[in-house]
Design an enzyme around this catalytic site. Structure first.
Site, mmCIF file in Angstrom:
data_model
loop_
_atom_site.group_PDB
_atom_site.id
_atom_site.type_symbol
_atom_site.label_atom_id
_atom_site.label_comp_id
_atom_site.label_asym_id
_atom_site.label_seq_id
_atom_site.Cartn_x
_atom_site.Cartn_y
_atom_site.Cartn_z
ATOM 1 N N ALA A 9 0.822 -1.214 0.000
ATOM 2 C CA ALA A 9 0.000 0.000 0.000
ATOM 3 C C ALA A 9 0.852 1.257 0.000
ATOM 4 O O ALA A 9 0.483 2.274 0.583
ATOM 5 C CB ALA A 9 -0.926 0.001 1.213
ATOM 6 N N ARG A 15 -2.478 7.919 -11.476
ATOM 7 C CA ARG A 15 -3.570 7.896 -12.444
ATOM 8 C C ARG A 15 -4.921 8.242 -11.828
ATOM 9 O O ARG A 15 -5.879 8.537 -12.548
ATOM 10 C CB ARG A 15 -3.638 6.516 -13.118
ATOM 11 C CG ARG A 15 -2.621 6.350 -14.239
ATOM 12 C CD ARG A 15 -2.748 4.981 -14.890
ATOM 13 N NE ARG A 15 -2.117 3.941 -14.093
ATOM 14 C CZ ARG A 15 -2.171 2.644 -14.366
ATOM 15 N NH1 ARG A 15 -2.877 2.218 -15.417
ATOM 16 N NH2 ARG A 15 -1.557 1.769 -13.594
ATOM 17 N N GLY A 139 -0.770 -10.111 -16.809
ATOM 18 C CA GLY A 139 0.276 -11.120 -16.919
ATOM 19 C C GLY A 139 -0.352 -12.491 -17.120
ATOM 20 O O GLY A 139 -1.302 -12.852 -16.413
ATOM 21 N N TYR A 386 -31.442 30.560 17.864
ATOM 22 C CA TYR A 386 -30.145 31.226 17.687
ATOM 23 C C TYR A 386 -30.329 32.736 17.679
ATOM 24 O O TYR A 386 -31.136 33.274 16.906
ATOM 25 C CB TYR A 386 -29.536 30.758 16.357
ATOM 26 C CG TYR A 386 -28.151 31.272 16.053
ATOM 27 C CD1 TYR A 386 -27.129 31.200 16.989
ATOM 28 C CD2 TYR A 386 -27.859 31.802 14.803
ATOM 29 C CE1 TYR A 386 -25.859 31.653 16.705
ATOM 30 C CE2 TYR A 386 -26.583 32.259 14.491
ATOM 31 C CZ TYR A 386 -25.585 32.187 15.447
ATOM 32 O OH TYR A 386 -24.317 32.638 15.151
#
Length: 461
Positions: A9, A15, A139, A386
């Site tokens: 990691a 990319r 691969g 408030y």
């Protein structure tokens, strides 16, 4: 046999074109590297080592308590990355699984199957493989007649015959631990990238007479590696499908599972119905026999049994059994809706408790308040909490009645069985059984229209 897991990691992930390190991008509510670590934990390993590099401190913070860490100073390839764990692992007897932190779809079952295959075959190295519908870019696994792995051929290096092979390397391996670190010492970097490849270990082991094999998994989709935003979206879609199907198997109905987004940590009870275009995220818990309709969004909330949520938003909120909300209402953090309460349309509730069987019908704001049971809140009521500097609390007792269009200016206490007349602005406490009326006297100005400039140009129609 002892088991160890190494997770790579350290890469930045250029990319991704992101300020966030690649393995910290999320898939269904959990970072990619957490998905991999949690799958590894399902194998009951004796040790998990995560190789960190770019963003090391951020990765360590996310995985705190789940993994040990080794630092890769430079990103010189997968072989170099595994070698970074040498001090923690090289002298230990056992088997080591190596995976990458950008493959969030692998399951514990797959990792366990790989360990089992490796152990039963007497291999020094076992490659996790899959049949790819389109193997381009992967691969290729080249085997001998007995099924042993001869080599892994990369796309750019393969002959036409080798590239016709559809069995691919998933990037996950299982090794005899001591033999792995002995072989890593022999890996060179005489290649176009000047890097040390973990795959070279297979050739080194084979040439020294050791057995190299493979385990082919059935589900190719698990092998998806995330290198860009396109792959991230693909991984999310696959994970979303997996999560929704698991809920359906447990008795949850999805009207349109393709458009219902559920995070991986969400819990949902049986016989709950989820409509399309619903988002449920974080550590949300939803009970049984609920109905969540189109367009609802629920984040880090707790929902009881028999609850109906109609096209509304919940964030860090709680709805107890047999409550309902919506459409188009919003429960903000610390909103608590007690059993049997009704929250109608276009209602916003923040840091407030709504008592049992209380009704807040529509077009109302309730902030910083405690409401008792069996209260009726009229349309257009405002809990004014408030003053521009501080926020204050309002308390309303059981069985009170708040008329439509009222404003309650905190701090204020409205006692049990009190009444607030419609369109009142309440600034003082209201005692039990009292009615508060706070509105100006109506005055009608006769012929006022004719005093306006407009009246000279236009008469009543």
């Amino acid at each position: 046999m002892n088991k160890y897991v190494v997770i790579l990691a350290a890469g930045k992930g250029t990319r991704m074109k992101s300020k966030l390190y690649k393995v910290l991008h999320s898939v269904c509510g959990k970072t990619m590297v957490e998905h991999v670590v949690d799958a590894a934990k399902g194998t009951n390993p004796d040790k998990i080592v995560t190789i960190v590099g770019n963003g090391a401190e951020s990765v360590k913070e996310v995985l705190a308590g789940k993994s040990e860490f080794a630092f890769q100073k430079e990103q010189l390839g997968t072989g170099d990355a595994v070698m970074a764990a040498s001090d923690l692992l090289k002298d230990l007897e056992g088997e080591t699984l190596v995976a990458t932190g950008d493959t969030p779809l692998f399951t514990s079952e797959t990792f366990n199957n790989l360990f089992a295959k490796h152990n039963s075959s007497g291999n020094s190295a076992t490659v996790l493989t899959a049949k790819a519908p389109n193997p381009f870019g992967y691969g290729r696994i080249i085997r001998d007649g007995d099924g042993n792995v001869l080599r892994i051929v990369e796309q750019k290096d393969g002959t036409p015959e080798e590239l016709a092979v559809d069995e691919i390397n998933t990037g996950v391996f299982c090794f005899n631990n001591k033999e792995l670190f002995e072989a890593l010492k022999q890996v060179g970097n005489n290649n176009s990238q000047g890097e040390y490849y973990l795959t070279d270990v297979l050739e080194i082991m084979r040439k020294s007479g050791k057995k190299v094999g493979a385990y082919e998994m059935a589900d190719f989709s698990q092998s998806l590696g995330v290198n860009d935003r396109i792959a991230l979206a693909q991984a999310t879609k696959i994970m979303q499908k997996r999560i929704n199907e698991e809920h359906m198997r447990n008795g949850v109905t999805f009207i349109d599972p393709a458009t219902a987004y559920i995070d991986c940590n969400v819990k949902i009870g049986n016989d709950t119905i989820i409509e399309g275009n619903v988002v449920i995220k974080g550590n949300t818990e939803i009970g049984s026999d609920c109905h969540i309709t189109n367009g609802s969004r629920i984040v880090d909330s707790k929902v009881g049994n028999g609850v109906t949520i109609t096209s509304s938003t919940l964030q860090e909120a709680q709805m107890d059994d047999s409550t309902d909300i919506g459409p188009n209402s919003h429960l903000r953090p610390q909103a608590i809706i007690r059993q049997g309460a009704h929250i109608g349309n276009f209602v916003e509730i923040k840091k407030a408790e709504i008592g049992e069987n209380t009704k807040v019908g529509h077009l109302t704001y309730v902030g910083d308040a405690s409401l008792g049971k069996d209260i009726n809140i009229g349309c257009g009521t405002i809990f004014s909490n408030y003053d521009g500097v501080k926020k204050f609390h309002t308390t309303v007792g059981d069985h009170a009645f708040i008329g439509a269009g009222s404003t309650l200016i905190a701090p204020i206490n409205v006692a049990d069985h009190a009444f607030i007349a419609a369109d009142s602005t309440i600034t003082k406490d209201v005692d039990r059984y009292d009615m508060a009326i706070a509105r100006g006297r109506q005055v009608n100005k006769k012929d006022y229209w004719h005093k306006l400039p407009l009246s000279k140009d236009k008469e009543w129609e």
